[in-house]
Design a protein around this motif. Structure first.
Motif, PDB file in Angstrom:
ATOM      1  N   SER A   2       2.668  -6.644  47.316  1.00 49.43           N
ATOM      2  CA  SER A   2       2.003  -7.121  46.016  1.00 49.43           C
ATOM      3  C   SER A   2       1.176  -6.156  45.180  1.00 49.43           C
ATOM      4  CB  SER A   2      -0.181  -7.141  47.470  1.00 49.43           C
ATOM      5  OG  SER A   2      -0.376  -5.238  47.369  1.00 49.43           O
ATOM      6  N   LYS A   3       0.648  -6.752  44.452  1.00 52.09           N
ATOM      7  CA  LYS A   3       0.359  -6.830  42.933  1.00 52.09           C
ATOM      8  C   LYS A   3      -0.196  -4.518  42.891  1.00 52.09           C
ATOM      9  CE  LYS A   3       0.671 -10.133  40.452  1.00 52.09           C
ATOM     10  NZ  LYS A   3      -0.624 -11.619  39.101  1.00 52.09           N
ATOM     11  N   LYS A   4      -1.072  -4.911  44.342  1.00 53.29           N
ATOM     12  CA  LYS A   4      -1.919  -3.538  44.136  1.00 53.29           C
ATOM     13  C   LYS A   4      -0.638  -2.551  43.898  1.00 53.29           C
ATOM     14  CE  LYS A   4      -6.037  -1.501  45.632  1.00 53.29           C
ATOM     15  NZ  LYS A   4      -7.521  -2.221  46.271  1.00 53.29           N
ATOM     16  N   GLU A   5      -0.161  -2.132  44.888  1.00 60.16           N
ATOM     17  CA  GLU A   5       0.806  -1.252  45.498  1.00 60.16           C
ATOM     18  C   GLU A   5       2.358  -1.094  44.076  1.00 60.16           C
ATOM     19  OE1 GLU A   5       2.976  -2.665  49.251  1.00 60.16           O
ATOM     20  OE2 GLU A   5       0.924  -3.117  50.377  1.00 60.16           O
ATOM     21  N   GLY A   6       2.033  -2.069  43.439  1.00 62.67           N
ATOM     22  CA  GLY A   6       2.813  -1.624  42.871  1.00 62.67           C
ATOM     23  C   GLY A   6       2.341  -0.630  41.086  1.00 62.67           C
ATOM     24  N   LYS A   7       1.016  -0.616  41.913  1.00 67.88           N
ATOM     25  CA  LYS A   7       0.135   0.046  40.424  1.00 67.88           C
ATOM     26  C   LYS A   7       0.528   1.505  40.174  1.00 67.88           C
ATOM     27  CE  LYS A   7      -2.099  -3.734  38.224  1.00 67.88           C
ATOM     28  NZ  LYS A   7      -3.474  -4.595  37.732  1.00 67.88           N
ATOM     29  N   ASP A   8       0.305   1.064  42.603  1.00 72.56           N
ATOM     30  CA  ASP A   8      -0.148   2.814  42.649  1.00 72.56           C
ATOM     31  C   ASP A   8       1.154   3.563  42.234  1.00 72.56           C
ATOM     32  OD1 ASP A   8      -3.287   2.247  43.404  1.00 72.56           O
ATOM     33  OD2 ASP A   8      -1.813   1.477  45.625  1.00 72.56           O
ATOM     34  N   GLU A   9       2.306   3.435  43.154  1.00 77.75           N
ATOM     35  CA  GLU A   9       3.572   3.748  42.817  1.00 77.75           C
ATOM     36  C   GLU A   9       3.643   4.784  41.416  1.00 77.75           C
ATOM     37  OE1 GLU A   9       6.938   1.212  43.608  1.00 77.75           O
ATOM     38  OE2 GLU A   9       5.884   1.236  45.691  1.00 77.75           O
ATOM     39  N   GLN A  10       3.001   4.183  40.186  1.00 78.37           N
ATOM     40  CA  GLN A  10       2.962   4.118  38.927  1.00 78.37           C
ATOM     41  C   GLN A  10       2.227   5.423  39.112  1.00 78.37           C
ATOM     42  OE1 GLN A  10       2.750   0.361  36.738  1.00 78.37           O
ATOM     43  NE2 GLN A  10       4.932  -0.341  37.378  1.00 78.37           N
ATOM     44  N   LYS A  11       1.463   5.843  39.135  1.00 80.53           N
ATOM     45  CA  LYS A  11       0.159   6.742  39.070  1.00 80.53           C
ATOM     46  C   LYS A  11       0.461   7.914  38.686  1.00 80.53           C
ATOM     47  CE  LYS A  11      -4.379   4.009  40.263  1.00 80.53           C
ATOM     48  NZ  LYS A  11      -5.113   4.815  41.827  1.00 80.53           N
ATOM     49  N   PRO A  12       0.391   8.514  37.831  1.00 82.04           N
ATOM     50  CA  PRO A  12       0.929  10.153  38.243  1.00 82.04           C
ATOM     51  C   PRO A  12       0.035  10.799  39.419  1.00 82.04           C
ATOM     52  CG  PRO A  12      -0.813   9.600  36.208  1.00 82.04           C
ATOM     53  CD  PRO A  12      -0.587   8.480  36.737  1.00 82.04           C
ATOM     54  N   LYS A  13       0.181  12.416  39.351  1.00 80.36           N
ATOM     55  CA  LYS A  13      -0.037  12.500  40.351  1.00 80.36           C
ATOM     56  C   LYS A  13      -1.465  14.194  40.060  1.00 80.36           C
ATOM     57  CE  LYS A  13       3.140  11.771  44.506  1.00 80.36           C
ATOM     58  NZ  LYS A  13       2.547  11.857  46.241  1.00 80.36           N
ATOM     59  N   PRO A  14      -2.342  14.033  40.767  1.00 81.43           N
ATOM     60  CA  PRO A  14      -3.256  14.584  40.255  1.00 81.43           C
ATOM     61  C   PRO A  14      -2.331  16.330  39.987  1.00 81.43           C
ATOM     62  CG  PRO A  14      -3.442  14.667  42.136  1.00 81.43           C
ATOM     63  CD  PRO A  14      -2.707  12.980  41.952  1.00 81.43           C
ATOM     64  N   LYS A  15      -3.001  17.130  39.502  1.00 86.31           N
ATOM     65  CA  LYS A  15      -3.477  18.289  38.991  1.00 86.31           C
ATOM     66  C   LYS A  15      -3.706  18.856  40.094  1.00 86.31           C
ATOM     67  CE  LYS A  15      -1.810  18.992  34.132  1.00 86.31           C
ATOM     68  NZ  LYS A  15      -2.859  19.890  32.695  1.00 86.31           N
ATOM     69  N   VAL A  16      -3.922  20.117  41.066  1.00 87.43           N
ATOM     70  CA  VAL A  16      -3.605  20.229  41.948  1.00 87.43           C
ATOM     71  C   VAL A  16      -4.046  22.221  42.088  1.00 87.43           C
ATOM     72  CG1 VAL A  16      -3.308  18.685  43.918  1.00 87.43           C
ATOM     73  CG2 VAL A  16      -1.297  20.491  43.701  1.00 87.43           C
ATOM     74  N   HIS A  17      -4.492  22.947  42.821  1.00 87.88           N
ATOM     75  CA  HIS A  17      -4.422  24.248  43.117  1.00 87.88           C
ATOM     76  C   HIS A  17      -3.509  24.882  43.950  1.00 87.88           C
ATOM     77  CE1 HIS A  17      -5.441  28.801  44.326  1.00 87.88           C
ATOM     78  NE2 HIS A  17      -6.917  28.268  43.657  1.00 87.88           N
ATOM     79  N   LYS A  18      -2.323  26.353  42.875  1.00 90.35           N
ATOM     80  CA  LYS A  18      -1.297  25.677  43.698  1.00 90.35           C
ATOM     81  C   LYS A  18      -0.983  26.319  45.328  1.00 90.35           C
ATOM     82  CE  LYS A  18      -1.644  31.534  43.053  1.00 90.35           C
ATOM     83  NZ  LYS A  18      -1.691  32.364  42.179  1.00 90.35           N
ATOM     84  N   ASP A  19      -2.093  26.566  46.093  1.00 96.59           N
ATOM     85  CA  ASP A  19      -2.437  27.126  47.295  1.00 96.59           C
ATOM     86  C   ASP A  19      -2.025  25.247  47.534  1.00 96.59           C
ATOM     87  OD1 ASP A  19      -2.633  29.263  46.679  1.00 96.59           O
ATOM     88  OD2 ASP A  19      -4.604  29.999  47.136  1.00 96.59           O
TER      89      ASP A  19
END
Length: 72
Positions: A2-19
């Motif tokens: 679906s169109k929605k699934e395609g949009k999720d793949e293009q999102k950049p991963k959020p920044k997280v704590h190194k741990d």
């Protein structure tokens, strides 16, 4: 796909704590939360880095936080 699934793949991963590097959580079609990290490791991280608002009002909170006193 679906169109929605395609949009999720293009999102950049959020920044997280190194741990928590590589941590991924999602909700499946049945509403179950799935994660690639053990809940014990997540709880250890939260205990170390997040203050408990309910316990902050206690007089002995700082001592409990440092591990000098055992929980009752």
């Amino acid at each position: 796909m679906s169109k929605k699934e395609g949009k999720d793949e293009q999102k950049p991963k959020p920044k997280v704590h190194k741990d928590l590097q590589g941590f991924d959580v999602s909700i499946d079609q049945f509403g179950e939360i799935t994660s690639n990290m053990r809940i014990e490791k997540i709880n250890e991280f939260l205990d170390k880095n997040v203050d408990d608002k309910k316990l902050a009002e206690r007089d002995d909170y700082d001592e409990m936080k440092k591990g000098k006193k055992k929980k009752k």
